[in-house]
Design a protein around this motif. Structure first.
Motif, short mmCIF file in Angstrom:
data_model
loop_
_atom_site.label_atom_id
_atom_site.label_comp_id
_atom_site.label_asym_id
_atom_site.label_seq_id
_atom_site.Cartn_x
_atom_site.Cartn_y
_atom_site.Cartn_z
N ASN A 128 52.29 28.02 68.24
CA ASN A 128 51.05 28.47 68.85
C ASN A 128 49.88 28.28 67.91
OD1 ASN A 128 50.45 30.88 67.22
ND2 ASN A 128 52.38 31.64 68.08
N GLU A 147 50.13 27.78 73.33
CA GLU A 147 51.43 27.57 72.70
C GLU A 147 52.19 26.50 73.45
OE1 GLU A 147 53.58 31.24 72.57
OE2 GLU A 147 53.47 31.55 74.73
N PHE A 169 43.83 30.71 72.99
CA PHE A 169 45.20 30.77 72.47
C PHE A 169 46.04 29.77 73.25
CE2 PHE A 169 49.54 32.28 73.11
CZ PHE A 169 49.98 32.39 71.79
N GLY A 171 50.20 28.37 64.19
CA GLY A 171 50.85 29.68 64.09
C GLY A 171 49.91 30.76 63.59
C1 LIG Z 1 52.52 32.45 66.80
O1 LIG Z 1 53.36 31.77 65.88
C2 LIG Z 1 53.62 32.49 64.69
C3 LIG Z 1 54.38 31.59 63.73
O2 LIG Z 1 55.49 31.00 64.36
C4 LIG Z 1 54.38 33.78 65.04
O3 LIG Z 1 54.61 34.52 63.87
C5 LIG Z 1 53.52 34.60 66.00
O4 LIG Z 1 54.23 35.75 66.42
C6 LIG Z 1 53.14 33.77 67.23
N1 LIG Z 1 52.17 34.54 68.02
C7 LIG Z 1 52.29 34.71 69.32
C8 LIG Z 1 51.24 35.54 69.97
O5 LIG Z 1 53.19 34.23 69.97
#
Ligand SMILES: *[C@@H]1O[C@H](CO)[C@@H](O)[C@H](O)[C@H]1NC(C)=O
Length: 131
Positions: free
Chosen positions: A23, A72, A70, A109
């Protein structure tokens, strides 16, 4: 099972195993001629996806020129996201500029805070579209 079906199945399995959900969050303030730009269309896109629909998120800047997105995606290797802004900073009437900004790999991330995005500056590879 045919050879082709077997190869397809194998590549699917390989994708499931090696692809991982990644993400990025990107935010900033669009400015033009030292003024904040409201209602500019900002799109978060991932380059190099298997999925033809590579748009991850989109938004319009608020009246303070701010945006936050945002996105992902599941991908093998690192995602290569960038944002595309449609705006009319210093354009002729009836025209719009489409400017793109890469998101650095170390921000995957995490949050990429672009602070001020100066739309006056012509970025590499940008396009102007006129009606
Ligand atoms: C985004 O990615 C990071 C690293 O992989 C992770 O720690 C984090 O929880 C993620 N955030 C969301 C909102 O999914």
């Amino acid at each position: 099972m045919s050879r082709l079906a077997f190869v397809l199945l194998l590549s699917l399995v390989a994708f499931e195993v090696s692809a991982k959900l990644q993400n990025v969050t990107v935010k900033g303030i669009a400015v033009c001629n030292k003024r904040r730009v409201a209602n500019a269309h900002v799109i978060l896109i991932d380059k190099d996806t298997l999925d033809p629909n590579d748009e991850l998120a989109q938004i319009h800047t608020n009246k303070e020129g701010e945006f936050e997105l945002f996105g992902e995606e599941d991908e093998i290797g690192k995602i290569e996201p960038y944002i595309r802004i449609h705006h009319n900073c210093n354009t002729q009437p009836g025209c719009e500029r489409v400017s793109e900004y890469q998101i650095p790999q170390e921000k995957i991330g995490e949050l990429y805070d672009m602070t001020y995005v100066t739309l006056d500056i012509i970025v590499h590879g940008e396009k102007t579209k006129c009606n």
